[in-house]
Structures are given as C-alpha cells and as structure tokens.
Design a protein around this motif. Structure first.
Motif, PDB file in Angstrom:
ATOM      1  N   PHE A  69       0.838  -1.154  -0.143  1.00 51.97           N
ATOM      2  CA  PHE A  69      -0.020  -0.204  -0.033  1.00 51.97           C
ATOM      3  C   PHE A  69       0.794   1.349  -0.059  1.00 51.97           C
ATOM      4  CE2 PHE A  69      -2.678  -3.077   1.537  1.00 51.97           C
ATOM      5  CZ  PHE A  69      -3.931  -3.036   1.091  1.00 51.97           C
ATOM      6  N   LEU A  70       0.826   2.040  -1.077  1.00 55.67           N
ATOM      7  CA  LEU A  70       1.754   3.204  -1.330  1.00 55.67           C
ATOM      8  C   LEU A  70       0.932   4.493  -1.147  1.00 55.67           C
ATOM      9  CD1 LEU A  70       4.592   3.876  -1.914  1.00 55.67           C
ATOM     10  CD2 LEU A  70       4.161   3.604  -4.355  1.00 55.67           C
ATOM     11  N   GLY A  71       1.336   5.462  -0.204  1.00 57.45           N
ATOM     12  CA  GLY A  71       0.708   6.513  -0.118  1.00 57.45           C
ATOM     13  C   GLY A  71       1.118   7.827  -0.082  1.00 57.45           C
ATOM     14  N   TYR A  72       0.586   8.650  -0.655  1.00 60.44           N
ATOM     15  CA  TYR A  72       1.563  10.217  -0.823  1.00 60.44           C
ATOM     16  C   TYR A  72       0.280  11.412  -1.110  1.00 60.44           C
ATOM     17  CZ  TYR A  72       0.197   8.141  -5.297  1.00 60.44           C
ATOM     18  OH  TYR A  72      -0.300   7.465  -6.412  1.00 60.44           O
ATOM     19  N   PRO A  73       0.789  12.484  -0.628  1.00 60.09           N
ATOM     20  CA  PRO A  73       0.067  13.624  -1.016  1.00 60.09           C
ATOM     21  C   PRO A  73       0.122  13.793  -2.747  1.00 60.09           C
ATOM     22  CG  PRO A  73       1.886  14.298  -0.060  1.00 60.09           C
ATOM     23  CD  PRO A  73       2.138  12.879  -0.301  1.00 60.09           C
ATOM     24  N   ILE A  74      -0.932  14.614  -3.273  1.00 58.79           N
ATOM     25  CA  ILE A  74      -0.734  14.987  -4.639  1.00 58.79           C
ATOM     26  C   ILE A  74      -0.434  16.514  -4.714  1.00 58.79           C
ATOM     27  CG2 ILE A  74      -2.141  15.465  -6.837  1.00 58.79           C
ATOM     28  CD1 ILE A  74      -1.716  12.619  -6.399  1.00 58.79           C
ATOM     29  N   TRP A  75       0.792  16.757  -5.393  1.00 57.97           N
ATOM     30  CA  TRP A  75       1.187  17.930  -5.648  1.00 57.97           C
ATOM     31  C   TRP A  75       1.338  18.120  -7.296  1.00 57.97           C
ATOM     32  CZ3 TRP A  75       6.145  16.916  -2.196  1.00 57.97           C
ATOM     33  CH2 TRP A  75       5.613  16.871  -0.995  1.00 57.97           C
ATOM     34  N   TRP A  76       0.714  19.019  -7.580  1.00 50.94           N
ATOM     35  CA  TRP A  76       0.727  19.645  -9.130  1.00 50.94           C
ATOM     36  C   TRP A  76       0.241  18.417  -9.929  1.00 50.94           C
ATOM     37  CZ3 TRP A  76       0.687  24.370 -10.167  1.00 50.94           C
ATOM     38  CH2 TRP A  76       1.287  25.336  -9.388  1.00 50.94           C
ATOM     39  N   ASN A  77      -0.805  17.797  -9.499  1.00 51.49           N
ATOM     40  CA  ASN A  77      -1.612  16.669  -9.957  1.00 51.49           C
ATOM     41  C   ASN A  77      -0.736  15.220 -10.243  1.00 51.49           C
ATOM     42  OD1 ASN A  77      -4.109  16.229 -11.325  1.00 51.49           O
ATOM     43  ND2 ASN A  77      -3.099  15.589 -13.255  1.00 51.49           N
ATOM     44  N   LYS A  78       0.343  15.295  -9.545  1.00 48.86           N
ATOM     45  CA  LYS A  78       1.264  13.974  -9.619  1.00 48.86           C
ATOM     46  C   LYS A  78       1.654  13.687  -8.050  1.00 48.86           C
ATOM     47  CE  LYS A  78       3.567  14.350 -14.037  1.00 48.86           C
ATOM     48  NZ  LYS A  78       5.056  14.365 -14.643  1.00 48.86           N
ATOM     49  N   ASN A  79       2.305  12.352  -7.997  1.00 54.85           N
ATOM     50  CA  ASN A  79       2.814  12.005  -6.792  1.00 54.85           C
ATOM     51  C   ASN A  79       4.209  12.890  -6.476  1.00 54.85           C
ATOM     52  OD1 ASN A  79       3.429   9.804  -9.068  1.00 54.85           O
ATOM     53  ND2 ASN A  79       5.210   9.970  -7.965  1.00 54.85           N
ATOM     54  N   PRO A  80       4.872  12.997  -5.303  1.00 57.71           N
ATOM     55  CA  PRO A  80       5.740  13.456  -5.111  1.00 57.71           C
ATOM     56  C   PRO A  80       6.988  12.790  -5.821  1.00 57.71           C
ATOM     57  CG  PRO A  80       4.878  13.248  -2.938  1.00 57.71           C
ATOM     58  CD  PRO A  80       3.959  12.669  -3.931  1.00 57.71           C
ATOM     59  N   MET A  81       8.076  13.282  -6.349  1.00 55.43           N
ATOM     60  CA  MET A  81       9.047  12.600  -7.192  1.00 55.43           C
ATOM     61  C   MET A  81       9.885  11.777  -6.088  1.00 55.43           C
ATOM     62  SD  MET A  81       8.381  13.588  -9.910  1.00 55.43           S
ATOM     63  CE  MET A  81       9.799  13.087 -10.829  1.00 55.43           C
ATOM     64  N   ALA A  82       9.869  11.853  -4.821  1.00 55.86           N
ATOM     65  CA  ALA A  82      10.367  10.951  -3.850  1.00 55.86           C
ATOM     66  C   ALA A  82       9.903   9.611  -3.797  1.00 55.86           C
ATOM     67  CB  ALA A  82      10.562  11.645  -2.315  1.00 55.86           C
ATOM     68  N   ILE A  83       8.697   9.600  -4.327  1.00 53.80           N
ATOM     69  CA  ILE A  83       8.046   8.178  -4.287  1.00 53.80           C
ATOM     70  C   ILE A  83       8.642   7.381  -5.681  1.00 53.80           C
ATOM     71  CG2 ILE A  83       5.858   7.115  -5.056  1.00 53.80           C
ATOM     72  CD1 ILE A  83       5.739   8.024  -2.088  1.00 53.80           C
ATOM     73  N   ASN A  84       9.042   8.226  -6.595  1.00 51.49           N
ATOM     74  CA  ASN A  84       9.805   7.375  -7.615  1.00 51.49           C
ATOM     75  C   ASN A  84      11.129   6.989  -7.344  1.00 51.49           C
ATOM     76  OD1 ASN A  84       7.583   8.111  -9.303  1.00 51.49           O
ATOM     77  ND2 ASN A  84       8.583   9.873 -10.316  1.00 51.49           N
TER      78      ASN A  84
END
Length: 205
Positions: free
Chosen positions: A122-137
């Motif tokens: 289960f992978l969670g994150y806020p949406i910034w500028w319609n995308k996931n934070p780049m740290a998720i990548n």
C-alpha cells in the motif's frame, strides 16, 4: 439437632459446588471466545506479507496510512526525504514543481527495506501538481524489479483525487501489478475511517 446440622452442611456444600462449576464454565466460555477472535483476526490478510509505506507532509497521508495498517496489518514504513520540504505551502509547491521539471529523485533518509518477502504494498502520498512527489519515484526506482508485487496507491489532496500519479507509478514500477487506488480529499478526511474500511473490503482484504 445433629441430623439438622448435617442437612444444612450438605446443602451448603451442594450450593458451593454449583457456584464453582458455574464459574468454571463461564471462564472456559470466555477463554474460548477470546481464542476464536484472535484466530479470526490473524487470518484476515490472505494476500501474503503486506507493507504500508507512505510519505506525508501535513499528516493527512500518515493518518490514512495508519487507518489502512489497522485494517490490513503487516508492516508500516514512513518515507522522509534527506532534505525537508519547505513549511510554507507555496514554497513547497515551488520545490515540487522544480523537482518534477527536472525529473529529480530526491534522496530518502535511512535504509529502505528488502521487499522480497512482501506481496502487497500500500503506497501513500499527497498529490502535488497533479502528481505524486518525486520521492515516491526514488522509492520505486530503488528496487531492481517489483515483479510479483501488487501496489495499491492511496492519496490525499485538496481536490485532485489520484491525479495522474498512477500512470507515473506504472512508469517507475513497470513489472508490478496495480490495484484500485483510494483518493481522499481534504473535505473527506473526517470520513477517512469509513472510506478506508469500505475500500479495503472492496479490494478483498
């Protein structure tokens, strides 16, 4: 008088014996009920070893992650970047935009876990500028392959839902399977426990 005394003592022994037997039976039933509940709970997750991993800035994503963890069990991991994001919202957005433009991979703090034994993430994150934070990548790219894993995204945002984050995740973890995501907006946070419970049930946990 002796005969009366013997009768009274006999009645007393019978009553005491009945109380002891009743207490034993009630205690035995109580222990059996607790044991059954424990067994049921331990078998709720039938999808292999589970990891709930998330990145959270304001605490909303963390709250949802903890709710999910409560429902599915497994391990809980919070991702943090080596360099903290600005506290002011507009400054944070500017940093997030800069990272997206550069296709950056912000460094994460600590040592990331070995995922070999996990089947469900289960992978969670806020949406910034319609995308996931780049740290998720950064997290996804850390692993040579996520083949055999199923990823369930969950997001928090003002009003963006999942945004375009799922397609971004798929580009960075092409071997993984992706299940239905859970988007929660700010105005839905008070209903987060209900939304999480319904979603977890829907995806089969």
């Amino acid at each position: 008088m002796k005969r009366i005394a013997i009768v009274i003592v006999t009645i007393g022994i019978l009553i005491l014996g009945g109380v002891v037997i009743s207490m034993y039976e009630n205690n035995h039933k109580s222990q059996s009920n607790r044991s059954s509940a424990t067994v049921t709970k331990s078998h709720t997750n039938h999808k292999g070893k589970t990891l709930v991993v998330y990145l959270s800035r304001t605490g909303h994503t963390q709250e949802v992650a903890q709710l999910i963890h409560r429902e599915v069990g497994g391990d809980l991991l919070r991702l943090t970047t080596a360099k903290s994001y600005p506290k002011k919202y507009q400054d944070m957005l500017a940093t997030a935009q800069s990272e997206q433009d550069a296709n950056a991979r912000p460094k994460l703090r600590g040592t990331l876990p070995n995922l070999d034994d996990y089947q469900t993430i289960f992978l969670g994150y806020p949406i910034w500028w319609n995308k996931n934070p780049m740290a998720i990548n950064t997290f996804l790219n850390h692993y040579h392959s996520l083949e055999g894993k199923t990823i369930y995204p969950f997001t928090t945002s003002g009003s963006s839902g999942l945004g375009s984050s799922v397609s971004e995740l798929k580009k960075n973890a092409p071997e993984a399977e992706f299940g239905k995501g859970l988007p929660i907006t700010d105005d839905q946070m008070t209903r987060a426990p209900e939304l999480v419970k319904n979603w977890v049930k829907e995806i089969g946990f």
